[in-house]
Motif scaffolding. Structure first.
Motif, PDB file in Angstrom:
ATOM      1  N   ASP A 166      47.096  61.176  -2.228  1.00 45.31           N
ATOM      2  CA  ASP A 166      47.479  62.520  -2.655  1.00 45.31           C
ATOM      3  C   ASP A 166      46.739  63.610  -1.883  1.00 45.31           C
ATOM      4  OD1 ASP A 166      49.219  61.544  -4.632  1.00 45.31           O
ATOM      5  OD2 ASP A 166      47.524  61.272  -6.016  1.00 45.31           O
ATOM      6  N   GLY A 167      45.930  63.224  -0.901  1.00 43.69           N
ATOM      7  CA  GLY A 167      45.207  64.182  -0.090  1.00 43.69           C
ATOM      8  C   GLY A 167      43.895  64.657  -0.685  1.00 43.69           C
ATOM      9  N   ARG A 168      43.472  64.041  -1.790  1.00 47.32           N
ATOM     10  CA  ARG A 168      42.182  64.402  -2.375  1.00 47.32           C
ATOM     11  C   ARG A 168      41.065  63.717  -1.588  1.00 47.32           C
ATOM     12  NH1 ARG A 168      44.529  63.313  -8.146  1.00 47.32           N
ATOM     13  NH2 ARG A 168      44.489  61.296  -7.163  1.00 47.32           N
ATOM     14  N   VAL A 169      39.935  64.402  -1.512  1.00 48.65           N
ATOM     15  CA  VAL A 169      38.780  63.897  -0.767  1.00 48.65           C
ATOM     16  C   VAL A 169      37.790  63.282  -1.748  1.00 48.65           C
ATOM     17  CG1 VAL A 169      36.887  64.522   0.775  1.00 48.65           C
ATOM     18  CG2 VAL A 169      39.097  65.681   0.984  1.00 48.65           C
TER      19      VAL A 169
ATOM     20  N   ARG B 116      36.556  60.067   2.261  1.00 50.77           N
ATOM     21  CA  ARG B 116      37.875  59.466   2.527  1.00 50.77           C
ATOM     22  C   ARG B 116      38.913  60.301   1.795  1.00 50.77           C
ATOM     23  NH1 ARG B 116      39.612  57.101  -2.079  1.00 50.77           N
ATOM     24  NH2 ARG B 116      38.023  56.496  -3.566  1.00 50.77           N
ATOM     25  N   TRP B 117      40.154  60.176   2.236  1.00 52.10           N
ATOM     26  CA  TRP B 117      41.258  60.879   1.617  1.00 52.10           C
ATOM     27  C   TRP B 117      42.141  59.866   0.923  1.00 52.10           C
ATOM     28  CZ3 TRP B 117      38.629  62.136   5.799  1.00 52.10           C
ATOM     29  CH2 TRP B 117      38.255  63.456   5.975  1.00 52.10           C
ATOM     30  N   ASP B 118      42.561  60.181  -0.296  1.00 54.43           N
ATOM     31  CA  ASP B 118      43.471  59.276  -0.982  1.00 54.43           C
ATOM     32  C   ASP B 118      44.912  59.651  -0.639  1.00 54.43           C
ATOM     33  OD1 ASP B 118      44.236  61.414  -2.648  1.00 54.43           O
ATOM     34  OD2 ASP B 118      43.141  60.666  -4.395  1.00 54.43           O
TER      35      ASP B 118
END
Length: 167
Positions: free
Chosen positions: A27-30, A23-25
């Motif tokens: 802030d675009g982190r996976v 999933r992506w948070d």
């Protein structure tokens, strides 16, 4: 989405679920995320191919727990193949588990090896209808693929056949 693919004789419907396991948070982190829909999606597939390492975040890093999750999922899909880098791959079929050793390789660039494995496995399975041979074939192709950077490591069919005869 899978239900929208019409089923035909000779067709293989396969998935590599990496996207369903992430999933992506904001802030675009996976981040890893459990695959909540697995038991609903797997019966619609013929083949599931994934990396053993993809399951370690859900197994607290415990390889045995990841193996238990793979065995559980294998009850919902006819063929499940779990790649495991230098440890090879495991084929789950009809309640049976069979491990295949990796081919020796001098690792230069492992990026994309799982995708190469999946493509090689599915191509061989489609042509020859033998899952065990397809795993061995894909292991060999993946070993070649990590020995050079990028796609330059993807071998020819004759290179694969020669290495398989030697091993």
């Amino acid at each position: 989405m899978i239900t929208h693919f019409p089923r035909r004789p000779g067709m293989i419907l396969a998935a590599t679920p990496q996207g369903w396991l992430r999933r992506w948070d904001a802030d675009g982190r996976v981040w890893p995320t459990p695959w909540q829909e697995a038991e609903k999606i797997l019966p619609a597939l013929d083949v599931l191919i994934l990396s053993h390492d993809d399951l370690l975040p859900f197994a607290a890093g415990d390889r045995n727990e990841a193996d238990r999750l793979l065995a559980h999922w294998s009850m919902f899909v006819p063929l499940l193949v779990a790649t495991d880098g230098r440890h090879g791959a495991t084929l789950f079929q009809h309640g049976q588990t069979r491990r295949f050793p990796a081919y020796s390789a001098r690792e230069v660039d492992p990026t994309g090896a799982g995708d190469v494995f999946a493509a090689a496995f599915l191509t061989h399975l489609y042509r020859h209808h033998d899952p065990a041979q397809a795993v061995d074939f894909a292991n060999c192709v993946a070993a070649f693929s990590i020995e050079q950077t990028g796609i330059s490591g993807i071998p020819t069919l004759s290179q694969v056949e020669q290495r398989r005869r030697i091993s």
